[in-house]
Design a protein around this motif. Sequence first.
Motif, short mmCIF file in Angstrom:
data_model
loop_
_atom_site.label_atom_id
_atom_site.label_comp_id
_atom_site.label_asym_id
_atom_site.label_seq_id
_atom_site.Cartn_x
_atom_site.Cartn_y
_atom_site.Cartn_z
N MET A 172 5.09 -2.01 2.53
CA MET A 172 4.72 -3.42 2.50
C MET A 172 4.81 -3.98 3.90
O MET A 172 5.57 -3.49 4.74
CB MET A 172 5.61 -4.22 1.54
CG MET A 172 7.10 -4.17 1.82
SD MET A 172 7.69 -5.25 3.16
CE MET A 172 7.36 -6.85 2.44
N ARG A 173 4.01 -5.03 4.15
CA ARG A 173 4.05 -5.75 5.42
C ARG A 173 4.05 -7.23 5.14
O ARG A 173 3.44 -7.69 4.16
CB ARG A 173 2.82 -5.43 6.28
CG ARG A 173 2.64 -3.98 6.66
CD ARG A 173 1.31 -3.78 7.40
NE ARG A 173 0.99 -2.38 7.60
CZ ARG A 173 -0.19 -1.94 7.96
NH1 ARG A 173 -1.19 -2.81 8.16
NH2 ARG A 173 -0.43 -0.65 8.13
N TYR A 174 4.72 -7.96 6.01
CA TYR A 174 4.68 -9.41 5.98
C TYR A 174 4.06 -9.88 7.29
O TYR A 174 4.60 -9.62 8.36
CB TYR A 174 6.07 -10.01 5.80
CG TYR A 174 6.08 -11.52 5.85
CD1 TYR A 174 5.60 -12.26 4.78
CD2 TYR A 174 6.54 -12.19 6.98
CE1 TYR A 174 5.59 -13.65 4.82
CE2 TYR A 174 6.52 -13.57 7.03
CZ TYR A 174 6.05 -14.30 5.95
OH TYR A 174 6.03 -15.66 6.01
N TYR A 210 3.98 -8.42 12.67
CA TYR A 210 4.33 -8.25 11.27
C TYR A 210 5.61 -7.45 11.14
O TYR A 210 6.05 -6.77 12.06
CB TYR A 210 3.19 -7.57 10.48
CG TYR A 210 2.87 -6.14 10.87
CD1 TYR A 210 3.60 -5.06 10.38
CD2 TYR A 210 1.81 -5.86 11.72
CE1 TYR A 210 3.30 -3.76 10.72
CE2 TYR A 210 1.49 -4.56 12.07
CZ TYR A 210 2.23 -3.51 11.56
OH TYR A 210 1.93 -2.23 11.91
N PHE A 211 6.22 -7.58 9.97
CA PHE A 211 7.42 -6.84 9.60
C PHE A 211 7.04 -5.87 8.48
O PHE A 211 6.28 -6.23 7.58
CB PHE A 211 8.52 -7.78 9.14
CG PHE A 211 8.84 -8.86 10.13
CD1 PHE A 211 9.74 -8.63 11.16
CD2 PHE A 211 8.25 -10.11 10.04
CE1 PHE A 211 10.03 -9.63 12.08
CE2 PHE A 211 8.53 -11.12 10.95
CZ PHE A 211 9.42 -10.87 11.97
N SER A 212 7.55 -4.66 8.54
CA SER A 212 7.21 -3.65 7.54
C SER A 212 8.47 -3.02 6.98
O SER A 212 9.52 -2.97 7.63
CB SER A 212 6.29 -2.57 8.13
OG SER A 212 6.96 -1.86 9.16
N GLY A 254 0.81 -1.21 0.00
CA GLY A 254 0.00 0.00 0.00
C GLY A 254 0.84 1.26 0.00
O GLY A 254 2.06 1.24 -0.19
N GLY A 255 0.16 2.36 0.23
CA GLY A 255 0.80 3.65 0.29
C GLY A 255 0.27 4.45 1.46
O GLY A 255 -0.83 4.17 1.98
#
Length: 254
Positions: free
Chosen positions: A157-159, A170-172, A131-132
């Motif tokens: 982005m996220r994982y 999560y990781f961003s 996303g943004g």
Amino acid sequence: MRLRPPPGALAVAAIAAGALLSSAAAAAPPDGEVEGALPSAAPDAALPAPDAEAVSAQPLAPVKPRVELATRPPPLHVEYAQYGVALAAEISLDAGAACPRSGPLYSCILGSGGGLAIRSGYRSPGPWYFGGAYQFTKMDSSNLYRLGIFQQLRAEMRYLPDIGYRAAPYFSAGIGGVIYGNEWGAETGGALIFGGVGVELEVSRRAVLGVSCVYRPVLLAGWKDTANYERATAIAQFVGFELLLEVRTELGRR
């Protein structure tokens, strides 16, 4: 002179013939048997009757209990449009060359601040979000600016690994651009990158709450501030915190 048989002789002869035929039939072997063969023994007579005490004395095989494993239902493979807002804080670690440690430029024009972030993106059926975000932050400018606004436009982005709970870490990571100036002006600009971690709590299938922490280095071009001081090109470092609320709109299922 013709002789006649005595009365009753025919009846006696018939009785004798019948007796002879019946004895012959009894002596003949039945169909399918060979004469001289021994009759087969009955199957029930050949097997000895089971002993009830012997059967009860035999140990019984242990019966294993049936264990029902508690399985988690498979995840819903749904893709969403995800968007929301966040309260943001930017904590300045080092303003770099924009704020020298001594001299006439000692007053730091780029300090810490707080503001608001608005974002939207795509959440895949898997662990990824793309996303943004647009963020503006009112920064501490040591009264050199009346209203110093630090603006960011980022691609993110996220994982989010599936751990089976409503609260998931999560990781961003991401990149973007920045502008900075007085009262929404653009007196300088540059680029940023960031990386961090967060936690997302699924309040419902359509709403999530979360917190995040990121490390954000920012490259700012040199500029002249409102006091006519020349600010050098600098690499400023920030730690960003967000308290976010996001909602989801279902796009489809796979």
